[in-house]
Scaffold this motif. Structure first.
Motif, PDB file in Angstrom:
ATOM      1  N   GLY A 178       0.787  -1.224   0.000  1.00 49.74           N
ATOM      2  CA  GLY A 178       0.000   0.000   0.000  1.00 49.74           C
ATOM      3  C   GLY A 178       0.815   1.268   0.000  1.00 49.74           C
ATOM      4  N   VAL A 179       2.062   1.220   0.410  1.00 46.03           N
ATOM      5  CA  VAL A 179       2.842   2.445   0.502  1.00 46.03           C
ATOM      6  C   VAL A 179       4.072   2.408  -0.392  1.00 46.03           C
ATOM      7  CG1 VAL A 179       2.080   2.971   2.842  1.00 46.03           C
ATOM      8  CG2 VAL A 179       4.085   1.530   2.515  1.00 46.03           C
ATOM      9  N   ASP A 180       4.128   1.489  -1.352  1.00 44.29           N
ATOM     10  CA  ASP A 180       5.310   1.405  -2.207  1.00 44.29           C
ATOM     11  C   ASP A 180       5.208   2.305  -3.413  1.00 44.29           C
ATOM     12  OD1 ASP A 180       3.409   0.053  -3.663  1.00 44.29           O
ATOM     13  OD2 ASP A 180       4.757  -1.519  -4.356  1.00 44.29           O
ATOM     14  N   SER A 181       4.048   2.878  -3.652  1.00 45.86           N
ATOM     15  CA  SER A 181       3.876   3.721  -4.825  1.00 45.86           C
ATOM     16  C   SER A 181       2.758   4.728  -4.586  1.00 45.86           C
ATOM     17  CB  SER A 181       3.556   2.871  -6.058  1.00 45.86           C
ATOM     18  OG  SER A 181       2.334   2.170  -5.865  1.00 45.86           O
ATOM     19  N   ILE A 182       2.745   5.761  -5.404  1.00 43.73           N
ATOM     20  CA  ILE A 182       1.694   6.762  -5.363  1.00 43.73           C
ATOM     21  C   ILE A 182       1.263   7.065  -6.789  1.00 43.73           C
ATOM     22  CG2 ILE A 182       2.349   7.853  -3.181  1.00 43.73           C
ATOM     23  CD1 ILE A 182       3.907   9.912  -4.752  1.00 43.73           C
ATOM     24  N   TYR A 183       0.076   7.612  -6.943  1.00 49.05           N
ATOM     25  CA  TYR A 183      -0.402   8.033  -8.244  1.00 49.05           C
ATOM     26  C   TYR A 183      -0.356   9.554  -8.319  1.00 49.05           C
ATOM     27  CZ  TYR A 183      -2.034   3.391  -9.548  1.00 49.05           C
ATOM     28  OH  TYR A 183      -2.086   2.058  -9.882  1.00 49.05           O
ATOM     29  N   LEU A 184       0.257  10.068  -9.377  1.00 48.37           N
ATOM     30  CA  LEU A 184       0.382  11.505  -9.566  1.00 48.37           C
ATOM     31  C   LEU A 184      -0.193  11.894 -10.921  1.00 48.37           C
ATOM     32  CD1 LEU A 184       4.025  12.060  -8.280  1.00 48.37           C
ATOM     33  CD2 LEU A 184       1.907  12.527  -7.054  1.00 48.37           C
ATOM     34  N   ARG A 185      -0.764  13.079 -10.975  1.00 47.87           N
ATOM     35  CA  ARG A 185      -1.347  13.565 -12.232  1.00 47.87           C
ATOM     36  C   ARG A 185      -0.248  14.133 -13.119  1.00 47.87           C
ATOM     37  NH1 ARG A 185      -6.431  15.044 -14.035  1.00 47.87           N
ATOM     38  NH2 ARG A 185      -6.491  16.696 -15.606  1.00 47.87           N
ATOM     39  N   ILE A 186       0.054  13.407 -14.191  1.00 45.83           N
ATOM     40  CA  ILE A 186       1.114  13.782 -15.125  1.00 45.83           C
ATOM     41  C   ILE A 186       0.554  13.694 -16.545  1.00 45.83           C
ATOM     42  CG2 ILE A 186       3.393  13.184 -16.016  1.00 45.83           C
ATOM     43  CD1 ILE A 186       3.997  11.963 -13.241  1.00 45.83           C
ATOM     44  N   ASP A 187       0.640  14.793 -17.285  1.00 46.75           N
ATOM     45  CA  ASP A 187       0.123  14.820 -18.659  1.00 46.75           C
ATOM     46  C   ASP A 187      -1.329  14.355 -18.718  1.00 46.75           C
ATOM     47  OD1 ASP A 187       2.551  15.736 -19.624  1.00 46.75           O
ATOM     48  OD2 ASP A 187       3.324  13.720 -19.986  1.00 46.75           O
ATOM     49  N   ARG A 188      -2.135  14.866 -17.767  1.00 51.75           N
ATOM     50  CA  ARG A 188      -3.581  14.597 -17.731  1.00 51.75           C
ATOM     51  C   ARG A 188      -3.901  13.134 -17.445  1.00 51.75           C
ATOM     52  NH1 ARG A 188      -6.574  17.426 -22.683  1.00 51.75           N
ATOM     53  NH2 ARG A 188      -8.328  16.975 -21.300  1.00 51.75           N
ATOM     54  N   ARG A 189      -2.951  12.403 -16.897  1.00 53.85           N
ATOM     55  CA  ARG A 189      -3.162  11.009 -16.510  1.00 53.85           C
ATOM     56  C   ARG A 189      -2.740  10.819 -15.064  1.00 53.85           C
ATOM     57  NH1 ARG A 189      -0.799   7.304 -21.511  1.00 53.85           N
ATOM     58  NH2 ARG A 189      -2.084   8.218 -23.178  1.00 53.85           N
ATOM     59  N   GLN A 190      -3.314   9.825 -14.404  1.00 58.33           N
ATOM     60  CA  GLN A 190      -2.863   9.409 -13.085  1.00 58.33           C
ATOM     61  C   GLN A 190      -1.783   8.347 -13.299  1.00 58.33           C
ATOM     62  OE1 GLN A 190      -3.761  10.679 -10.114  1.00 58.33           O
ATOM     63  NE2 GLN A 190      -5.147  12.136 -11.090  1.00 58.33           N
ATOM     64  N   VAL A 191      -0.544   8.709 -13.029  1.00 53.71           N
ATOM     65  CA  VAL A 191       0.596   7.841 -13.317  1.00 53.71           C
ATOM     66  C   VAL A 191       1.155   7.274 -12.018  1.00 53.71           C
ATOM     67  CG1 VAL A 191       2.914   7.735 -14.325  1.00 53.71           C
ATOM     68  CG2 VAL A 191       1.143   9.184 -15.370  1.00 53.71           C
ATOM     69  N   ARG A 192       1.406   5.962 -12.005  1.00 50.76           N
ATOM     70  CA  ARG A 192       1.950   5.305 -10.818  1.00 50.76           C
ATOM     71  C   ARG A 192       3.455   5.520 -10.755  1.00 50.76           C
ATOM     72  NH1 ARG A 192       3.952  -0.058  -9.824  1.00 50.76           N
ATOM     73  NH2 ARG A 192       3.696  -0.671  -7.637  1.00 50.76           N
ATOM     74  N   ILE A 193       3.918   6.049  -9.623  1.00 49.65           N
ATOM     75  CA  ILE A 193       5.333   6.276  -9.386  1.00 49.65           C
ATOM     76  C   ILE A 193       5.770   5.406  -8.214  1.00 49.65           C
ATOM     77  CG2 ILE A 193       7.127   7.966  -8.851  1.00 49.65           C
ATOM     78  CD1 ILE A 193       5.768   8.545 -11.468  1.00 49.65           C
ATOM     79  N   VAL A 194       6.740   4.541  -8.452  1.00 50.38           N
ATOM     80  CA  VAL A 194       7.284   3.700  -7.383  1.00 50.38           C
ATOM     81  C   VAL A 194       8.185   4.568  -6.507  1.00 50.38           C
ATOM     82  CG1 VAL A 194       8.699   1.689  -6.835  1.00 50.38           C
ATOM     83  CG2 VAL A 194       7.162   1.641  -8.818  1.00 50.38           C
ATOM     84  N   LEU A 195       7.881   4.627  -5.216  1.00 52.06           N
ATOM     85  CA  LEU A 195       8.606   5.524  -4.321  1.00 52.06           C
ATOM     86  C   LEU A 195      10.089   5.216  -4.251  1.00 52.06           C
ATOM     87  CD1 LEU A 195       6.047   5.859  -1.384  1.00 52.06           C
ATOM     88  CD2 LEU A 195       6.491   7.465  -3.240  1.00 52.06           C
ATOM     89  N   ASP A 196      10.434   3.946  -4.319  1.00 51.03           N
ATOM     90  CA  ASP A 196      11.836   3.567  -4.204  1.00 51.03           C
ATOM     91  C   ASP A 196      12.655   4.015  -5.416  1.00 51.03           C
ATOM     92  OD1 ASP A 196      13.876   2.221  -2.612  1.00 51.03           O
ATOM     93  OD2 ASP A 196      13.951   0.755  -4.237  1.00 51.03           O
ATOM     94  N   ASP A 197      11.981   4.370  -6.512  1.00 56.34           N
ATOM     95  CA  ASP A 197      12.678   4.841  -7.705  1.00 56.34           C
ATOM     96  C   ASP A 197      13.031   6.326  -7.617  1.00 56.34           C
ATOM     97  OD1 ASP A 197      12.488   2.338  -8.794  1.00 56.34           O
ATOM     98  OD2 ASP A 197      10.787   2.808 -10.097  1.00 56.34           O
ATOM     99  N   ILE A 198      12.409   7.042  -6.688  1.00 50.80           N
ATOM    100  CA  ILE A 198      12.588   8.488  -6.609  1.00 50.80           C
ATOM    101  C   ILE A 198      13.926   8.830  -5.948  1.00 50.80           C
ATOM    102  CG2 ILE A 198      11.690  10.641  -5.650  1.00 50.80           C
ATOM    103  CD1 ILE A 198       8.904   9.431  -5.782  1.00 50.80           C
ATOM    104  N   LEU A 199      14.699   9.686  -6.606  1.00 58.25           N
ATOM    105  CA  LEU A 199      15.950  10.205  -6.041  1.00 58.25           C
ATOM    106  C   LEU A 199      15.677  11.458  -5.211  1.00 58.25           C
ATOM    107  CD1 LEU A 199      18.242   9.875  -9.186  1.00 58.25           C
ATOM    108  CD2 LEU A 199      18.065   8.285  -7.263  1.00 58.25           C
ATOM    109  N   TYR A 200      15.030  12.419  -5.855  1.00 59.67           N
ATOM    110  CA  TYR A 200      14.672  13.650  -5.149  1.00 59.67           C
ATOM    111  C   TYR A 200      13.566  14.370  -5.913  1.00 59.67           C
ATOM    112  CZ  TYR A 200      17.648  16.100  -8.593  1.00 59.67           C
ATOM    113  OH  TYR A 200      18.199  16.581  -9.752  1.00 59.67           O
ATOM    114  N   VAL A 201      12.974  15.347  -5.250  1.00 53.56           N
ATOM    115  CA  VAL A 201      11.874  16.109  -5.826  1.00 53.56           C
ATOM    116  C   VAL A 201      12.208  17.594  -5.715  1.00 53.56           C
ATOM    117  CG1 VAL A 201       9.436  16.698  -5.620  1.00 53.56           C
ATOM    118  CG2 VAL A 201      10.193  14.345  -5.208  1.00 53.56           C
TER     119      VAL A 201
END
Length: 255
Positions: free
Chosen positions: A150-173
């Motif tokens: 449940g907490v390994d990913s989030i959905y973000l609105r990107i290019d008018r879509r809800q895109v799944r982003i795996v949290l462990d893939d993120i370096l920085y924001v």
């Protein structure tokens, strides 16, 4: 997930299921809510509509207790749909636009969920909509599923879509006014969202804010000083206001 939502001993008698309807013009947004509804035994998802006019027709001949209603849709807004109903069911508004929040609350909505919707925030909204149902909300299988995934990913609105982003893939924001840039090892995602709202979505033990414009993944930090953090050969500044919190967070993560 907070333990305040979990009740280990369920009563022998449970409440009747709450009949739910999803109304959203984005298929991926409907997918997220459908997945969340499937985790809660007390919810019975009986229909999905891709626009408010379709929902209006559906409500004329079907009994619905709770609507997950997007506000900004073509032809007819979700708020306009609610104003057109004589005896509307309970409503949880869902939208990617914070400026619509006040309109939702003016219509006595149960809650207002800002996309991308986290499961723990969704669960809080259901608690508001169904007071007294706490014992019936989660079964053991859904709890275990949430702990694992449940907490390994989030959905973000990107290019008018809800895109799944795996949290462990993120370096920085990196934040820039009403937008954020999400940097992974091989890609950058641009999302219309504030950096503060992103900060509230992620685990504070895995991500830490080091500057008004930067949030970093703790596990991706290669080195740091009191002035900067190095991640993937990129040096990011540490704001003076954030330094003490950054150091305490690192100490906690190592302990």
């Amino acid at each position: 997930m907070s333990n305040s939502y979990l009740v280990m001993n369920k009563p022998e008698k449970t409440h009747p299921k709450c009949r739910c309807l999803i109304v959203d013009d984005e298929p991926l947004a409907r997918d997220v809510i459908r997945r969340y509804c499937d985790k809660l035994p007390v919810l019975e998802l009986v229909g999905e509509c891709s626009n408010a006019i379709e929902a209006f027709m559906y409500l004329q001949s079907n009994e619905i207790h709770l609507i997950f209603l997007d506000i900004r849709m073509p032809e007819l807004l979700g708020t306009e749909l609610m104003q057109s109903l004589q005896n509307p069911p309970k409503v949880i508004f869902t939208t990617a636009y914070k400026e619509y929040a006040w309109d939702g609350y003016e219509l006595d909505a149960v809650d207002y969920l800002l996309k991308p919707i986290r499961f723990d925030r969704f669960l809080k909204a259901i608690n508001k909509a169904l007071p007294g149902y706490e014992n019936d909300l989660l079964n053991d299988e859904s709890l275990e599923f949430e702990r694992k995934s449940g907490v390994d990913s989030i959905y973000l609105r990107i290019d008018r879509r809800q895109v799944r982003i795996v949290l462990d893939d993120i370096l920085y924001v990196e934040g820039a006014k009403d937008y954020i840039k999400i940097f992974t090892q091989d890609k950058m995602h641009l999302c219309r969202q504030t950096i503060s709202s992103f900060e509230n979505m992620v685990n504070k033990n895995e991500f830490v804010r080091i500057h008004r414009s930067f949030i970093v993944s703790i596990n991706k930090i290669k080195s740091y000083t009191h002035e900067l953090v190095e991640i993937n050969k990129k040096e990011l500044p540490i704001g003076k206001f954030y330094l003490n919190h950054f150091l305490k967070t690192l100490d906690s993560s190592i302990a």
